[in-house]
Write a protein that holds these residues in place. Structure first.
Motif, PDB file in Angstrom:
ATOM      1  N   HIS A 188       0.826  -1.200   0.000  1.00 12.18           N
ATOM      2  CA  HIS A 188       0.000   0.000   0.000  1.00 12.18           C
ATOM      3  C   HIS A 188       0.862   1.253   0.000  1.00 12.18           C
ATOM      4  CE1 HIS A 188      -3.529  -2.393   1.861  1.00 12.18           C
ATOM      5  NE2 HIS A 188      -3.501  -2.471   0.559  1.00 12.18           N
ATOM      6  N   LEU A 244      -8.173  -0.594  -3.477  1.00 11.16           N
ATOM      7  CA  LEU A 244      -8.344  -1.502  -2.329  1.00 11.16           C
ATOM      8  C   LEU A 244      -8.101  -0.752  -1.030  1.00 11.16           C
ATOM      9  CD1 LEU A 244      -8.851  -4.574  -2.017  1.00 11.16           C
ATOM     10  CD2 LEU A 244      -6.381  -4.826  -1.696  1.00 11.16           C
ATOM     11  N   ARG A 245      -7.010  -0.007  -1.008  1.00  8.22           N
ATOM     12  CA  ARG A 245      -6.677   0.721   0.225  1.00  8.22           C
ATOM     13  C   ARG A 245      -7.713   1.809   0.517  1.00  8.22           C
ATOM     14  NH1 ARG A 245      -1.250   3.877   2.289  1.00  8.22           N
ATOM     15  NH2 ARG A 245      -1.972   3.993   4.431  1.00  8.22           N
ATOM     16  N   ASN A 279     -10.811   1.955  -0.442  1.00  6.89           N
ATOM     17  CA  ASN A 279     -12.090   1.364  -0.035  1.00  6.89           C
ATOM     18  C   ASN A 279     -12.051   0.941   1.421  1.00  6.89           C
ATOM     19  OD1 ASN A 279     -13.258   1.773  -2.475  1.00  6.89           O
ATOM     20  ND2 ASN A 279     -12.813  -0.290  -3.269  1.00  6.89           N
ATOM     21  N   SER A 280     -10.930   0.381   1.841  1.00 11.43           N
ATOM     22  CA  SER A 280     -10.879  -0.068   3.236  1.00 11.43           C
ATOM     23  C   SER A 280     -10.840   1.141   4.183  1.00 11.43           C
ATOM     24  CB  SER A 280      -9.742  -1.073   3.456  1.00 11.43           C
ATOM     25  OG  SER A 280      -8.576  -0.424   3.849  1.00 11.43           O
ATOM     26  N   ARG A 330     -12.278   4.066   3.530  1.00 15.76           N
ATOM     27  CA  ARG A 330     -13.644   4.620   3.527  1.00 15.76           C
ATOM     28  C   ARG A 330     -14.571   3.785   4.410  1.00 15.76           C
ATOM     29  NH1 ARG A 330     -15.773   7.248  -2.148  1.00 15.76           N
ATOM     30  NH2 ARG A 330     -13.792   7.699  -3.120  1.00 15.76           N
ATOM     31  N   THR A 331     -14.397   2.466   4.360  1.00 18.77           N
ATOM     32  CA  THR A 331     -15.235   1.600   5.202  1.00 18.77           C
ATOM     33  C   THR A 331     -14.979   1.899   6.679  1.00 18.77           C
ATOM     34  OG1 THR A 331     -15.149  -0.077   3.497  1.00 18.77           O
ATOM     35  CG2 THR A 331     -15.823  -0.819   5.686  1.00 18.77           C
ATOM     36  N   ALA A 332     -13.710   2.110   7.012  1.00 17.83           N
ATOM     37  CA  ALA A 332     -13.370   2.351   8.419  1.00 17.83           C
ATOM     38  C   ALA A 332     -13.848   3.730   8.893  1.00 17.83           C
ATOM     39  CB  ALA A 332     -11.858   2.232   8.604  1.00 17.83           C
ATOM     40  N   CYS A 350     -15.528  10.898   3.858  1.00 20.77           N
ATOM     41  CA  CYS A 350     -16.001   9.936   2.845  1.00 20.77           C
ATOM     42  C   CYS A 350     -16.986  10.610   1.897  1.00 20.77           C
ATOM     43  CB  CYS A 350     -16.665   8.730   3.524  1.00 20.77           C
ATOM     44  SG  CYS A 350     -15.484   7.763   4.473  1.00 20.77           S
ATOM     45  N   GLU A 402      -4.116   6.876   7.769  1.00 22.21           N
ATOM     46  CA  GLU A 402      -5.138   6.488   6.797  1.00 22.21           C
ATOM     47  C   GLU A 402      -5.994   7.689   6.416  1.00 22.21           C
ATOM     48  OE1 GLU A 402      -3.340   3.830   6.551  1.00 22.21           O
ATOM     49  OE2 GLU A 402      -5.122   2.683   5.999  1.00 22.21           O
TER      50      GLU A 402
END
Ligand SMILES: CCC(=O)SCCNC(=O)CCNC(=O)[C@H](O)C(C)(C)COP(=O)(O)OP(=O)(O)OC[C@H]1O[C@@H](n2cnc3c(N)ncnc32)[C@H](O)[C@@H]1OP(=O)(O)O
Length: 341
Positions: free
Chosen positions: A22, A44-45, A47-48, A50-52, A113, A164
């Protein structure tokens, strides 16, 4: 620190080991060529992250597109109910509104986000020529929401989710700056910390006479985390950038004008969005295709050289955010905890 050392540090720090792919991806992530914004690793990074972040805190970032959007435009967010009349009248100018009434429009994880979502939509908006970014209730933005940061973006790891958060915001602000749309920040009240950084991600800044821009990061023992250090330096030059970031002084509209940080001063603060829109209308009066093409030409010419600087800035922020001095200030409410400022 040299760029090589920065990269080496990125490669070897403990957080980095777990996700070194990453980090390497980041090296090409913070850049302004649209084709660089999406590789599978970066997506991928992001998205993870944004999810967090998406459920952290309150507030909203709303994108308003004009009613008269043409073919190929996204349909989901053409809500103009929050738009001032002046913006809605132009069918090629969008507006991003920041609202977090309890925290001077500071950005919670949720709002970061939503801002990224708004830029996604603007990237796909083929009929657009401009975008105004403003904060509601007479205040632009107080940076990161420090209540959310204190709870979720510090320890137990080296700097919690701070790195992040910075990665996502670097990416979003770079994409905002690279849009084929001319962007104007309409600043009322103040643009503080990350809010000041957000203002520098726009092509122009229109400021109410009584408003100010303040890079408070030094008071928190950090450097800008959203790319604002690099962008400020590009706007005002090395010496004035150092003055602004090292003193953490309030830069009022007239002084910002003298620094070249402000493009127009508005006498009556309630007219700021209207004046910003008028400013934008002049720049977008020619064919939309020409405006968009010109923006990409200027953006590409201007931004090519500064990508390594953005990466360095992210690296330094990630190491400083959450250290003892900054964690203490963040927990106390950031710059507002300082006496006599
Ligand atoms: C990317 C890195 C970053 O952005 S680090 C974040 C840097 N930002 C800061 O340090 C800003 C801290 N806030 C301030 O300096 C002042 O609150 C500013 C923004 C100048 C506004 O001052 P003033 O108009 O007097 O309002 P106030 O201090 O009474 O605040 C009203 C309520 O809003 C809150 N607030 C303010 N800023 C934030 C923030 N960044 N995050 C979360 N909440 C914030 C204050 O705590 C205050 O809340 P309450 O009414 O006491 O519950």
């Amino acid at each position: 620190m040299s760029l090589f050392r920065s990269i080496t540090r990125l490669w070897t720090n403990s957080q980095c080991k777990a996700a070194h792919t990453h980090k390497v991806a980041f090296y090409s992530a913070v850049c302004d060529r649209p084709e660089d914004h999406h590789t599978p690793e970066i997506d991928l990074r992001l998205n993870s992250i944004r999810t967090a972040l998406k459920d952290l805190g309150d507030g909203t970032v709303t994108l308003s597109l004009p009613n008269a959007v043409g073919d190929g435009n996204p349909k989901a967010t053409d809500d103009t109910s929050r738009s001032p009349e002046s913006v809605v009248q132009s069918n090629k100018i969008a507006m991003i509104s920041i609202s977090n009434p309890g925290g001077r429009n500071s950005l919670s994880g949720k709002m970061m986000c939503e801002l990224a979502d708004a830029v996604d939509v603007l990237q796909a908006w083929e009929g657009g020529a401009g975008v105004v970014l403003h904060g509601e209730n007479g205040f632009f933005c107080a940076g990161a929401d420090l209540k959310v940061a204190a709870q979720h973006m510090l320890g137990p790891s080296e700097n919690g989710m701070g790195e992040e958060m910075s990665y996502l915001m670097h990416h979003t602000t770079s994409r905002l700056r690279a849009l084929p749309l001319i962007s104007v920040a309409a600043i009322e009240g103040a643009a503080v910390g990350g809010g000041a950084e957000l203002a520098t991600a726009c092509d122009f800044r229109v400021m109410a006479k009584d408003s100010y821009i303040r890079f408070v990061h030094a008071l928190l023992s950090v450097v800008p985390g959203w790319g604002g250090g690099t962008r400020l330096t590009k706007i005002v030059g090395r010496r004035d950038a150092l003055r602004i970031v090292c003193t953490a002084d309030k830069i009022h509209a007239d002084q910002a004008m003298a620094f070249g940080l402000c493009d127009e001063v508005v006498e009556t603060s309630t007219d700021t969005v209207k004046v910003a829109t008028g400013f934008l209308q002049k720049l977008t009066a020619n064919s939309t295709a020409a405006t968009r093409a010109l923006k990409t030409v200027v953006s590409q010419a201007d931004d090519d050289a500064y990508r390594p600087s953005l990466n360095h800035e992210h690296d330094v922020f990630s190491r400083m955010w959450g250290n003892k001095a900054s964690a203490e200030q963040i927990g106390k409410g950031g710059a507002s905890a300082r006496k006599g400022d």
